[in-house]
Design a protein around this motif. Structure first.
Motif, PDB file in Angstrom:
ATOM      1  N   ALA A 145     -11.616  -9.335  23.244  1.00 20.91           N
ATOM      2  CA  ALA A 145     -12.032  -8.784  21.950  1.00 20.91           C
ATOM      3  C   ALA A 145     -13.056  -7.667  22.140  1.00 20.91           C
ATOM      4  O   ALA A 145     -13.053  -6.691  21.380  1.00 20.91           O
ATOM      5  N   LEU A 146     -13.917  -7.783  23.146  1.00 23.31           N
ATOM      6  CA  LEU A 146     -14.881  -6.708  23.419  1.00 23.31           C
ATOM      7  C   LEU A 146     -14.159  -5.412  23.754  1.00 23.31           C
ATOM      8  O   LEU A 146     -14.545  -4.331  23.300  1.00 23.31           O
ATOM      9  N   ARG A 147     -13.119  -5.505  24.560  1.00 27.51           N
ATOM     10  CA  ARG A 147     -12.384  -4.293  24.952  1.00 27.51           C
ATOM     11  C   ARG A 147     -11.681  -3.661  23.762  1.00 27.51           C
ATOM     12  O   ARG A 147     -11.567  -2.437  23.684  1.00 27.51           O
ATOM     13  N   ILE A 148     -11.200  -4.479  22.854  1.00 27.68           N
ATOM     14  CA  ILE A 148     -10.536  -3.937  21.666  1.00 27.68           C
ATOM     15  C   ILE A 148     -11.556  -3.261  20.750  1.00 27.68           C
ATOM     16  O   ILE A 148     -11.300  -2.209  20.189  1.00 27.68           O
ATOM     17  N   LEU A 149     -12.728  -3.873  20.628  1.00 28.33           N
ATOM     18  CA  LEU A 149     -13.736  -3.353  19.695  1.00 28.33           C
ATOM     19  C   LEU A 149     -14.510  -2.149  20.210  1.00 28.33           C
ATOM     20  O   LEU A 149     -14.761  -1.205  19.466  1.00 28.33           O
ATOM     21  N   ILE A 150     -14.919  -2.177  21.489  1.00 23.11           N
ATOM     22  CA  ILE A 150     -15.822  -1.120  21.970  1.00 23.11           C
ATOM     23  C   ILE A 150     -15.230  -0.274  23.096  1.00 23.11           C
ATOM     24  O   ILE A 150     -15.927   0.553  23.670  1.00 23.11           O
ATOM     25  N   GLY A 151     -13.976  -0.490  23.428  1.00 22.07           N
ATOM     26  CA  GLY A 151     -13.341   0.296  24.490  1.00 22.07           C
ATOM     27  C   GLY A 151     -13.245  -0.502  25.783  1.00 22.07           C
ATOM     28  O   GLY A 151     -13.993  -1.446  26.011  1.00 22.07           O
ATOM     29  N   THR A 152     -12.328  -0.076  26.623  1.00 27.79           N
ATOM     30  CA  THR A 152     -12.052  -0.837  27.844  1.00 27.79           C
ATOM     31  C   THR A 152     -13.212  -0.816  28.819  1.00 27.79           C
ATOM     32  O   THR A 152     -13.625  -1.862  29.312  1.00 27.79           O
ATOM     33  N   ASP A 153     -13.757   0.363  29.117  1.00 28.44           N
ATOM     34  CA  ASP A 153     -14.829   0.429  30.114  1.00 28.44           C
ATOM     35  C   ASP A 153     -16.079  -0.298  29.637  1.00 28.44           C
ATOM     36  O   ASP A 153     -16.649  -1.120  30.356  1.00 28.44           O
ATOM     37  N   ALA A 154     -16.513  -0.043  28.404  1.00 33.22           N
ATOM     38  CA  ALA A 154     -17.700  -0.737  27.885  1.00 33.22           C
ATOM     39  C   ALA A 154     -17.426  -2.233  27.710  1.00 33.22           C
ATOM     40  O   ALA A 154     -18.294  -3.059  27.988  1.00 33.22           O
ATOM     41  N   GLY A 155     -16.228  -2.583  27.287  1.00 33.12           N
ATOM     42  CA  GLY A 155     -15.883  -3.994  27.112  1.00 33.12           C
ATOM     43  C   GLY A 155     -15.881  -4.754  28.422  1.00 33.12           C
ATOM     44  O   GLY A 155     -16.351  -5.887  28.498  1.00 33.12           O
ATOM     45  N   MET A 156     -15.357  -4.131  29.489  1.00 37.49           N
ATOM     46  CA  MET A 156     -15.380  -4.779  30.803  1.00 37.49           C
ATOM     47  C   MET A 156     -16.811  -4.920  31.300  1.00 37.49           C
ATOM     48  O   MET A 156     -17.187  -5.958  31.861  1.00 37.49           O
ATOM     49  N   THR A 157     -17.621  -3.881  31.106  1.00 36.82           N
ATOM     50  CA  THR A 157     -19.010  -3.910  31.559  1.00 36.82           C
ATOM     51  C   THR A 157     -19.803  -4.985  30.829  1.00 36.82           C
ATOM     52  O   THR A 157     -20.478  -5.808  31.447  1.00 36.82           O
ATOM     53  N   TRP A 158     -19.745  -4.983  29.492  1.00 30.79           N
ATOM     54  CA  TRP A 158     -20.512  -5.967  28.732  1.00 30.79           C
ATOM     55  C   TRP A 158     -19.949  -7.371  28.890  1.00 30.79           C
ATOM     56  O   TRP A 158     -20.695  -8.349  28.824  1.00 30.79           O
TER      57      TRP A 158
END
Length: 188
Positions: free
Chosen positions: A120-133
């Motif tokens: 869900a993080l990757r869908i909401l904030i983008g793949t790179d930021a979602g993977m990082t967070w």
């Protein structure tokens, strides 16, 4: 052979393992963990959050915390980006990946963590930021649940805080395992 005295039990009973009848067996719950500071879990969460953010400080500036030579970058990122872009374009999880070998199943081919909560993080904030967070969230939760586990097994408060600091800053470094167990034995 060895003869048993008349009337003796056929079972061998070791004298060290027997309990005299006048000594009562301990009854009740095991002893509680040593008392800690007030709001110990809150303090542990705060300390671990600060350490996790210090460890992942490039993420605060919007950087991607993946080594370009790792499998997360080479394979994990493209599969996750495909899933994210497909979700945004069609509103569904992709069933088929047309870009591999002329097309192959996406979900059945185990392309990453499509159904994992951090997707869900990757869908909401983008793949790179979602993977990082997602990575930083895992580090934080691992430390917090380690603290809860150490409290449950009765480790002293100073030892619990030291372990979560080491866990956050060193991770699962095997080289420190023996030194850590020696330190915990001294603190407990």
């Amino acid at each position: 052979g060895c003869r048993r005295p008349a009337g003796a039990s056929p079972y061998i009973v070791h004298p060290v393992m027997t309990r005299s009848p006048d000594v009562a067996a301990p009854v009740g719950p095991p002893p509680a963990a040593p008392p800690g500071p007030r709001f110990a879990l809150g303090w542990a969460a705060l300390i671990h959050a600060v350490c996790t953010l210090a460890l992942g400080f490039p993420a605060l500036a919007g950087k991607f915390l993946v080594n370009p030579y790792s499998d997360q970058y080479i394979a994990g990122y493209p599969f996750r980006e495909f899933a994210r872009s497909h979700w945004h374009r069609f509103g569904e999880i992709p069933q088929w990946n047309p870009y591999l070998f002329g097309g192959m199943p996406f979900v059945d081919a185990m392309h990453g963590d499509t159904f994992y909560p951090t997707a869900a993080l990757r869908i909401l904030i983008g793949t790179d930021a979602g993977m990082t967070w997602g990575l930083l969230l895992h580090v934080f939760l691992a430390g917090l649940f380690t603290f809860v586990f150490l409290r449950a097994i009765g480790l002293s408060p100073p030892a619990r805080y030291i372990v979560i600091l080491i866990d956050c800053t060193l991770g699962s470094s095997a080289a420190w395992a023996m030194k850590l167990s020696t330190l915990l034995a001294k603190l407990s």
